[in-house]
Design a protein around this motif. Structure first.
Motif, short mmCIF file in Angstrom:
data_model
loop_
_atom_site.label_atom_id
_atom_site.label_comp_id
_atom_site.label_asym_id
_atom_site.label_seq_id
_atom_site.Cartn_x
_atom_site.Cartn_y
_atom_site.Cartn_z
N ASP A 408 29.12 34.66 45.15
CA ASP A 408 30.54 34.84 45.48
C ASP A 408 30.67 35.76 46.68
O ASP A 408 30.22 36.92 46.64
N PRO A 409 31.29 35.29 47.79
CA PRO A 409 31.37 36.11 49.00
C PRO A 409 32.56 37.07 49.05
O PRO A 409 32.73 37.76 50.04
N ALA A 410 33.40 37.07 48.01
CA ALA A 410 34.60 37.90 48.04
C ALA A 410 34.23 39.37 48.24
O ALA A 410 33.26 39.86 47.64
N PRO A 411 34.97 40.10 49.06
CA PRO A 411 34.56 41.46 49.44
C PRO A 411 34.56 42.46 48.30
O PRO A 411 33.78 43.41 48.32
N TYR A 412 35.45 42.29 47.30
CA TYR A 412 35.53 43.26 46.21
C TYR A 412 34.83 42.79 44.94
O TYR A 412 34.93 43.44 43.90
N TYR A 413 34.12 41.68 45.03
CA TYR A 413 33.48 41.10 43.85
C TYR A 413 32.49 42.07 43.18
O TYR A 413 32.52 42.23 41.95
N PRO A 414 31.58 42.75 43.92
CA PRO A 414 30.66 43.67 43.26
C PRO A 414 31.36 44.81 42.52
O PRO A 414 30.89 45.24 41.46
N ILE A 415 32.48 45.31 43.07
CA ILE A 415 33.19 46.40 42.41
C ILE A 415 33.78 45.91 41.09
O ILE A 415 33.70 46.60 40.06
N ALA A 416 34.37 44.71 41.11
CA ALA A 416 34.93 44.15 39.88
C ALA A 416 33.85 43.93 38.83
O ALA A 416 34.04 44.22 37.64
N LYS A 417 32.67 43.44 39.26
CA LYS A 417 31.59 43.19 38.31
C LYS A 417 30.97 44.48 37.80
O LYS A 417 30.47 44.53 36.66
N GLY A 418 30.99 45.54 38.60
CA GLY A 418 30.52 46.83 38.11
C GLY A 418 31.37 47.33 36.97
O GLY A 418 30.86 47.80 35.94
N ASN A 419 32.69 47.23 37.12
CA ASN A 419 33.60 47.58 36.01
C ASN A 419 33.41 46.64 34.84
O ASN A 419 33.51 47.06 33.67
N GLY A 420 33.16 45.36 35.12
CA GLY A 420 32.94 44.40 34.04
C GLY A 420 31.71 44.71 33.22
O GLY A 420 31.71 44.52 31.99
#
Length: 643
Positions: A408-420
């Motif tokens: 997923d190339p979305a810029p905030y994807y890693p931050i969302a997955k970290g919280n997930g």
């Protein structure tokens, strides 16, 4: 050869160590090497490699003596009495048999290939002078699968290149202007050219939009696509192959007028859309990759939709964050050990009567003050709270790091997955502190003196608060990515990504249920009473709190379907939950009778009970009894201390 590329096992390879003295021998920083490759094809009828791993040559080895009519089988379709029958003269035949042998297809040397390439000295300066260097090339040639046989159509090699953060890649490949004229392809006849454009995901077929054209002078720009390259010039060079320049090397170019944007002639050298103005050899230079992530890419000229895929991926693995965390932890451990060893040594010297130096006295004084301050600190008095917060930080870092490898190339994807990732664990352990039977049992074990079983409600609330923070970040950054996808990514609307998608829909229902559970769990809410206007119906905040908290089962089921890996973390906690509920149900079936009821003071109710089966009750510290008073509420069970 014609072996199809394999994404998992990769290409056949041979590790070749280049001699260290090649440059000294030639007195040069560059050496031309000619490599001759012999394709030795052996059918499964022979042990093709027998004899080649021995010190002495095996006469049965499949080597050049098996070529064509020299094959040890006896040539093409040999005839003979292979078995060796005796001829008694009673028959007119010598019992010959004929073998079906085509010497063009049995084990033999198939063909030779010669390749010329250059070996260059590692740069003595620059960002890649002390970094690992990987080569990214292109193999194959122009034409369809049949025309290029025994070669292959175009393919990047390696197809899946894994590097570490900070490694360098030399992007370079060669083409040809002398392909057979009948070879089908795209662009100028008889030529093959390759460029590199990034994709948002591997199954995309249109280059990712970087939106450099939206930059205005003096503005701060946040690229809509997170590229593996750090600047626009590199992205342009990989996509356009320097056709707008005349280049003698990757770093020496002057402007050119070779390109005509209006030219539509497929064989015209000014049709730069088809890379016709590019040279046969492209040197993209050494590029340091500092952005961890999963970067798929393709060639716009050779990726023939529905016919042949010319795609590959570069995976940049992060290590700096893990190094910082690991180094900090290791440094802290070393510091603590060093301080303890030094204090022990000072104490040993004192026991032996060795006088302390002023430096030793100062060291002991400083460390004593530090230890006293730590003992009085909030962290020392609440170690489990600190441990829980530190665990959440580690989970966030792991989730963020793993998301960098996702497509997923979305810029905030890693931050969302970290919280997930934090939510994966927190949502599974939140009910562990309130498993009453488990807590009562732990009090009877040595673990009861270690674990904070008497602070179970506090930890239940703390974990709930951490869940609130985590799902706030998870939702916020996912929504930012939804907006990005709707404008610059997949093109799906925010509605399609949220309520019209199962993952998004379940996520919203989970958030609604959790919000209701948290709001009704507030003490101010639980102590209030409400009534419906113009009716006699009234209800308490506590009864609503009890009803809302029963949504935990729905939340758990939705989480199993919402997150791919959630159930992995759920197996053990859910088993404990089921066991605790079963024990509670079994104990709740035992009947008791009320012996007496007293109110020694205004706000104290004293009840005396005994089991109806005549068995003697064995009291243990920490036990309590649940009571329900139907006149107050038929759904509320209140814990009362047993003494």
């Amino acid at each position: 050869n014609a072996r199809a590329p394999d994404w998992e096992t990769g290409e056949p390879f041979f590790d070749w160590l280049i001699p260290n003295n090649v440059f000294e021998t030639l007195s040069s920083d560059e050496a031309t090497c000619v490599l001759r490759i012999r394709y030795n094809i052996s059918s499964a009828d022979f042990q093709g490699w027998r004899g080649f791993d021995e010190e002495s040559h095996d006469p049965e080895a499949v080597d050049s003596l098996y070529n064509a009519e020299d094959a040890k089988m006896g040539g093409t379709d040999p005839e003979a009495d292979f078995i060796g029958f005796s001829n008694t003269g009673a028959t007119t035949t010598s019992f010959p048999l004929k073998l079906n042998v085509d010497t063009a297809h049995i084990g033999r040397t198939f063909e030779d290939r010669s390749h010329s390439f250059k070996i260059k000295r590692r740069p003595s300066s620059g960002p890649c002078s002390n970094r690992r260097i990987f080569n990214l090339n292109v193999k194959g040639r122009r034409g369809d699968v049949v025309q290029v046989f025994p070669s292959v159509p175009y393919a990047f090699t390696p197809m899946a290149l894994e590097v570490s953060e900070g490694d360098c890649v030399h992007f370079q490949w060669t083409g040809s202007d002398a392909n057979p004229i009948e070879s089908r392809g795209y662009g100028r006849s008889m030529t093959d050219r390759t460029n590199l454009v990034e994709l948002e995901k591997m199954d995309a077929n249109v280059p990712a939009r970087h939106s450099y054209d939206e930059v205005t002078a003096g503005s701060s720009f946040w690229a809509s696509f997170s590229s593996m390259f750090s600047d626009e010039a590199t992205v342009r060079r990989m996509a356009f192959l320097n056709q707008e320049f005349d280049c003698s090397s990757a770093d020496s170019c002057v402007p050119s007028l070779a390109c005509d944007a209006a030219d539509v002639d497929e064989d015209s050298t000014s049709n730069c859309k088809l890379l016709n103005a590019a040279s046969a050899y492209f040197d993209g230079g050494l590029i340091k990759l500092d952005r961890p992530g999963y970067y798929p890419y393709m060639s716009t000229r050779n990726n023939a939709f529905g016919s042949h895929s010319h795609k590959a991926v570069i995976i940049v693995k992060a290590w700096k964050l893990l190094f910082i965390i690991g180094g900090s932890v290791a440094g802290l451990v070393i510091l603590i050990v060093a301080v303890l060893v030094a204090r022990w040594r000072i104490a040993v010297n004192a026991d032996w009567g060795i006088p302390e130096s002023s430096l030793a006295k100062g060291f002991v004084f400083v460390t004593n003050c530090s230890f006293n301050a730590i003992e009085k600190s909030w962290c020392f008095r609440h170690p489990y709270t600190v441990g829980l917060l530190l665990g959440c930080a580690i989970l966030y870092a792991v989730g963020y790091w793993q998301a960098l490898d996702d497509p997923d190339p979305a810029p905030y994807y890693p931050i969302a997955k970290g919280n997930g990732r934090c939510l994966d664990i927190l949502c599974n352990i939140i009910f562990l502190p309130v498993l009453r039977n488990l807590s009562s049992w732990l009090r009877t074990t040595p673990m009861g003196r270690v674990l904070p079983v008497d602070d179970s409600l506090y930890f239940h609330k703390l974990i709930g608060l951490l869940i609130a923070f985590a799902f706030s970040g998870h939702i916020t950054f996912h929504y930012l990515d939804f907006v990005w996808h709707s404008t610059s990514g997949s093109g799906k609307t925010v509605l399609q990504q949220t309520l019209l998608d199962w993952t998004g829909l379940t996520g919203h229902v989970i958030v609604l249920c959790m919000t209701l559970m948290m709001v009704t769990g507030l003490e101010r809410f639980r102590r209030r009473h409400w009534g419906i206007p113009f009716t006699k119906f009234q209800f308490s905040g506590h009864s609503l709190f009890v009803r809302m908290h029963k949504l935990w089962f729905l939340v758990l089921v939705l989480l199993w379907t919402h997150s791919t890996y959630f159930w992995h973390y759920s197996i053990f906690p859910v088993c404990l939950l089921i066991i605790d509920k079963l024990i509670g149900r079994l104990r709740g079936q035992k009947q008791v009778e009320l012996v007496s009821a007293q109110m020694p003071t205004r706000d104290v109710l004293y009840l005396t009970m005994q089991p109806t089966d005549g068995r003697r009750f064995k009291f243990q510290s920490g036990q309590y009894l649940f009571l329900m008073c139907p006149e107050v509420s038929k759904v509320e069970w209140h814990p009362f201390t047993i003494s």
